[in-house]
Design a protein around this motif. Sequence first.
Motif, PDB file in Angstrom:
ATOM      1  N   CYS A  81      25.338  72.461   8.250  1.00  0.00           N
ATOM      2  CA  CYS A  81      25.699  72.736   9.638  1.00  0.00           C
ATOM      3  C   CYS A  81      25.429  74.207   9.932  1.00  0.00           C
ATOM      4  O   CYS A  81      25.129  74.998   9.033  1.00  0.00           O
ATOM      5  N   SER A  82      25.550  74.562  11.190  1.00  0.00           N
ATOM      6  CA  SER A  82      25.419  75.972  11.546  1.00  0.00           C
ATOM      7  C   SER A  82      26.623  76.737  11.003  1.00  0.00           C
ATOM      8  O   SER A  82      27.688  76.155  10.768  1.00  0.00           O
TER       9      SER A  82
ATOM     10  N   SER B  90      33.686  81.706  16.596  1.00  0.00           N
ATOM     11  CA  SER B  90      34.944  81.473  17.294  1.00  0.00           C
ATOM     12  C   SER B  90      35.198  82.528  18.360  1.00  0.00           C
ATOM     13  O   SER B  90      34.771  83.674  18.246  1.00  0.00           O
ATOM     14  N   LYS B  91      35.897  82.081  19.391  1.00  0.00           N
ATOM     15  CA  LYS B  91      36.400  82.958  20.439  1.00  0.00           C
ATOM     16  C   LYS B  91      37.870  82.621  20.643  1.00  0.00           C
ATOM     17  O   LYS B  91      38.195  81.536  21.127  1.00  0.00           O
ATOM     18  N   GLY B  92      38.734  83.518  20.228  1.00  0.00           N
ATOM     19  CA  GLY B  92      40.158  83.247  20.316  1.00  0.00           C
ATOM     20  C   GLY B  92      40.537  82.065  19.460  1.00  0.00           C
ATOM     21  O   GLY B  92      40.254  82.029  18.264  1.00  0.00           O
ATOM     22  N   VAL B  93      41.165  81.058  20.083  1.00  0.00           N
ATOM     23  CA  VAL B  93      41.621  79.885  19.343  1.00  0.00           C
ATOM     24  C   VAL B  93      40.572  78.772  19.309  1.00  0.00           C
ATOM     25  O   VAL B  93      40.827  77.688  18.780  1.00  0.00           O
ATOM     26  N   ASN B  94      39.391  79.032  19.843  1.00  0.00           N
ATOM     27  CA  ASN B  94      38.332  78.028  19.882  1.00  0.00           C
ATOM     28  C   ASN B  94      37.272  78.327  18.830  1.00  0.00           C
ATOM     29  O   ASN B  94      36.731  79.433  18.783  1.00  0.00           O
ATOM     30  N   VAL B  95      36.991  77.326  17.988  1.00  0.00           N
ATOM     31  CA  VAL B  95      36.015  77.455  16.913  1.00  0.00           C
ATOM     32  C   VAL B  95      34.912  76.431  17.159  1.00  0.00           C
ATOM     33  O   VAL B  95      35.184  75.315  17.636  1.00  0.00           O
ATOM     34  N   TYR B  96      33.669  76.796  16.824  1.00  0.00           N
ATOM     35  CA  TYR B  96      32.522  75.941  17.122  1.00  0.00           C
ATOM     36  C   TYR B  96      31.567  75.882  15.929  1.00  0.00           C
ATOM     37  O   TYR B  96      31.398  76.861  15.204  1.00  0.00           O
ATOM     38  N   ASN B  97      30.917  74.739  15.751  1.00  0.00           N
ATOM     39  CA  ASN B  97      29.725  74.660  14.894  1.00  0.00           C
ATOM     40  C   ASN B  97      28.906  73.433  15.264  1.00  0.00           C
ATOM     41  O   ASN B  97      29.334  72.595  16.072  1.00  0.00           O
ATOM     42  N   VAL B  98      27.720  73.341  14.654  1.00  0.00           N
ATOM     43  CA  VAL B  98      26.779  72.268  14.978  1.00  0.00           C
ATOM     44  C   VAL B  98      26.431  71.523  13.694  1.00  0.00           C
ATOM     45  O   VAL B  98      25.976  72.129  12.712  1.00  0.00           O
ATOM     46  N   ASP B  99      26.642  70.218  13.693  1.00  0.00           N
ATOM     47  CA  ASP B  99      26.248  69.381  12.560  1.00  0.00           C
ATOM     48  C   ASP B  99      24.719  69.249  12.567  1.00  0.00           C
ATOM     49  O   ASP B  99      24.127  68.844  13.562  1.00  0.00           O
ATOM     50  N   LEU B 100      24.097  69.606  11.429  1.00  0.00           N
ATOM     51  CA  LEU B 100      22.637  69.582  11.343  1.00  0.00           C
ATOM     52  C   LEU B 100      22.112  68.367  10.580  1.00  0.00           C
ATOM     53  O   LEU B 100      20.983  68.369  10.095  1.00  0.00           O
ATOM     54  N   GLU B 101      22.948  67.345  10.493  1.00  0.00           N
ATOM     55  CA  GLU B 101      22.569  66.000  10.029  1.00  0.00           C
ATOM     56  C   GLU B 101      22.484  65.829   8.510  1.00  0.00           C
ATOM     57  O   GLU B 101      22.910  64.818   7.983  1.00  0.00           O
ATOM     58  N   LEU B 102      21.925  66.778   7.788  1.00  0.00           N
ATOM     59  CA  LEU B 102      21.808  66.627   6.336  1.00  0.00           C
ATOM     60  C   LEU B 102      23.183  66.670   5.680  1.00  0.00           C
ATOM     61  O   LEU B 102      24.052  67.454   6.071  1.00  0.00           O
TER      62      LEU B 102
ATOM     63  N   ALA C 154      19.066  75.223   8.202  1.00  0.00           N
ATOM     64  CA  ALA C 154      19.445  73.970   7.542  1.00  0.00           C
ATOM     65  C   ALA C 154      18.865  73.901   6.137  1.00  0.00           C
ATOM     66  O   ALA C 154      19.553  73.533   5.174  1.00  0.00           O
ATOM     67  N   ARG C 155      17.604  74.258   6.010  1.00  0.00           N
ATOM     68  CA  ARG C 155      16.965  74.249   4.690  1.00  0.00           C
ATOM     69  C   ARG C 155      17.570  75.312   3.786  1.00  0.00           C
ATOM     70  O   ARG C 155      17.754  75.101   2.577  1.00  0.00           O
ATOM     71  N   LYS C 156      17.898  76.465   4.375  1.00  0.00           N
ATOM     72  CA  LYS C 156      18.544  77.531   3.615  1.00  0.00           C
ATOM     73  C   LYS C 156      19.919  77.070   3.119  1.00  0.00           C
ATOM     74  O   LYS C 156      20.290  77.313   1.962  1.00  0.00           O
TER      75      LYS C 156
END
Length: 204
Positions: free
Chosen positions: A89-90, A94-106, A142-144
Amino acid sequence: MNEGMIKFHNLHLPNEVRVFQIPESNIRVWNDSVMVYEVKFEDEKGENLTFRHYSFYKEWFEINITLDAAGKLITESGPIEWSFNCDICSPCYSKGVNVYNVDLELDILVRSDGKEYIVIDEDDFAQVVSQGLLSEDECIGARKGLESLLQLISSGRLISFLEDICPFADLIRLSDPIPGCKLQLSDVPLLGMPERGCHYGRRE
């Protein structure tokens, strides 16, 4: 006073954003390198188990495990018998109480010994790449992430890497199962392309 909630936003391409609302008391570690949270749930036998999630600000992967009341790894069936579910994943941001990421499928499933593994969902990764749903940097990342994680597993250091962050036997008394919901990508601008690529690894 109501306990604060951390909202973890996980984009599953192309458009589904899974949002988990995590009580602050369920956060085990949160610094500029890693976030670890735990979730209580019951299995089909009524046994209380702990789902633990490791997200990283500097790595292109995240790792999930399930532990019993004694802090021992639970094994699940699949292409192999596995205890570690590692998602490419990425890096989170995060910004404050909000956290984010992206599932890159592998994905990589790893046995309880932390050494034997299988890589899955390579076709899904190829599909999102062909559809233009990932940036060039995300494809490289993703490869990294896959290479970095496979090195960690092959060297026999996966378990010690995770235990150094938060020991498996170090469990806490958890609140009830956490609430969650699903949004569309259009509802979460910070996960859209190309903006999301500007935020990877940042904690604000």
